[in-house]
Design an enzyme around this catalytic site. Structure first.
Site, PDB file in Angstrom:
ATOM      1  N   ASP A  87       0.820  -1.216   0.000  1.00  0.00           N
ATOM      2  CA  ASP A  87       0.000   0.000   0.000  1.00  0.00           C
ATOM      3  C   ASP A  87       0.852   1.263   0.000  1.00  0.00           C
ATOM      4  O   ASP A  87       2.031   1.243   0.354  1.00  0.00           O
ATOM      5  CB  ASP A  87      -0.961   0.020   1.200  1.00  0.00           C
ATOM      6  CG  ASP A  87      -0.241   0.007   2.549  1.00  0.00           C
ATOM      7  OD1 ASP A  87       0.768  -0.704   2.685  1.00  0.00           O
ATOM      8  OD2 ASP A  87      -0.686   0.739   3.458  1.00  0.00           O
ATOM      9  N   GLU A 148       0.126  -1.235   5.621  1.00  0.00           N
ATOM     10  CA  GLU A 148       1.238  -0.839   6.502  1.00  0.00           C
ATOM     11  C   GLU A 148       1.068   0.599   6.937  1.00  0.00           C
ATOM     12  O   GLU A 148       1.330   0.960   8.079  1.00  0.00           O
ATOM     13  CB  GLU A 148       2.576  -1.027   5.770  1.00  0.00           C
ATOM     14  CG  GLU A 148       3.801  -0.919   6.672  1.00  0.00           C
ATOM     15  CD  GLU A 148       4.333   0.488   6.863  1.00  0.00           C
ATOM     16  OE1 GLU A 148       5.171   0.698   7.747  1.00  0.00           O
ATOM     17  OE2 GLU A 148       3.907   1.426   6.130  1.00  0.00           O
TER      18      GLU A 148
HETATM   19 ZN   LIG Z   1       6.788   2.168   3.945  1.00  0.00          ZN
END
Ligand SMILES: [Zn+2]
Length: 380
Positions: A87, A148
């Site tokens: 992401d 993340e």
């Molecule tokens: Zn990163």
């Protein structure tokens, strides 16, 4: 008779750059990593890996789980984990990468997404070189995580029962030449101060101003760099309705970070106390405080097996990689907590989380060459 010479077993700069450029053009904001995940599943299956997705996507409301790919080893050696996140942050849709010699940047309207597609591309290129060059390598567990950037959610929900590896590398930081072994833990602090509204001109004595209470609390806070290991910040204040109303609700949000768990707890307690004491001085004011552990500190020993492996592999490529501490958290914080031993290797991403993000292709190649050497060394 000697067998025919194998294909050259080296990182292919053009191919690495081409894959990187393709990946940054695929939108993959957090919880919407589905498209890039299918592209990567295809890439890894083509390279002979067994690819599965775990259930993390359903748990966090995303359109795909974490991608876990298992590549069989050519030797009987302990498996190695290679991990990066899929992401990107906003603004990260419709990325138009601009290539200027060795530098790739965004066109200035979005981030580039080198955080963390540089890591993803490096992992794919290394596996391709191992396979095409018929190099010796250990079993490899590839993990491409989701979410993340919104609290390390993919790593937290990763189904670790799919992994064979107990140690490995996360690719999610800037400086090539550094392996990050230490990172702080962080707490998020969310405070709502409640008081009493009143007309500011006609009956101010009936009001309890929460902006005053919050201001007293914030003025008493230790903020900024507290010590070599600890920082604190107030980042958001929201509240008040009009200049003629004594404000009765204000929300203050901040964070504390420390490499040391006790100092993190102490700084968090101090922040809490400042708000409680300020409210205590104003009858009719009260505070609601929520503290959330964003991530735990990470501290991998400089003489851990993984760090020694990385340093020795770097030396083989004529480079030096030294252990270092970083200021933020990443999947490595979570994975180390969850029983793996991982360090975070720099990929060359720069000015991340800004529309000025860029990276140097040579840096990305250097990180890939070190990684390839790690795989070779781990097979010996
Ligand atoms: Zn990163």
């Amino acid at each position: 008779m000697l067998p025919s010479a194998p294909m050259p077993a080296a990182i292919d700069r053009e191919r690495l750059q081409a894959l990187f450029l393709e990946l940054v053009r695929i939108d993959s904001l957090s919880r919407r990593e589905g498209r890039i995940a299918s592209r990567l599943a295809r890439e890894l299956r083509e390279l002979g890996a067994e690819v599965v997705f775990d259930e993390a996507g359903a748990r966090v409301g995303g359109d795909t789980g974490n991608l876990v790919a298992r590549v069989a080893g050519t030797v009987d050696a302990p498996a190695l984990l290679l991990c990066a996140h899929m992401d990107t942050v906003s603004p990260g849709e419709g990325v138009r990468p601009v290539v200027e010699d060795d530098v790739i940047r965004s066109d200035g309207t979005t981030v580039l997404g080198g955080d963390d597609k540089s890591g993803v591309a490096i992992v794919c290129e290394c596996i391709r070189v191992c396979r095409d060059g018929r190099l010796r390598h250990p079993p490899i567990d590839v993990v491409f995580t989701i979410c993340e950037e919104v609290g390390l959610l993919g790593a937290r929900h990763l189904d670790t029962s799919l992994l064979r590896a107990r140690r490995g590398l996360v690719f999610d930081s800037d400086a090539v030449g550094c392996a990050f072994t230490r990172a702080p833990g962080a707490n998020h602090i969310d405070v709502v101060v409640r008081g009493r509204a009143a007309h500011a001109g006609m009956a101010p004595e009936r009001g309890v101003s929460v902006i005053r209470v919050a201001a007293e609390a914030i003025a008493a806070l230790r903020l900024g760099r507290i010590d070599a290991e600890t920082t604190a910040n107030v980042g958001i204040i929201q509240g008040g309705r009009a200049t003629n109303i004594v404000p009765d609700e204000v929300r203050v949000r901040g964070e504390a970070r420390s490499h040391d768990r006790e100092r993190l707890a102490a700084e968090t307690a101090h922040m809490r106390a400042c708000f409680e004491e300020a409210a205590g001085r104003h009858p009719g004011a009260r505070v609601e405080i929520e503290v959330e552990s964003a991530y735990e500190p990470m501290a991998v020993a400089d003489d851990s097996a993984i760090m020694l492996l990385v340093a020795a592999a770097a030396a083989r490529t004529g480079r030096t990689i030294t252990p270092a501490g970083m200021g933020g958290g990443c999947d490595a914080n979570v994975l180390n907590r969850r029983g793996l031993e991982v360090v975070n290797l720099g990929t060359g991403m720069r000015d991340i989380h800004t529309t000025g993000e860029w990276l140097s292709v040579s840096d990305m190649v250097a990180a890939a060459e070190v990684t390839l050497a790690v795989l070779q060394l781990a097979a010996e």
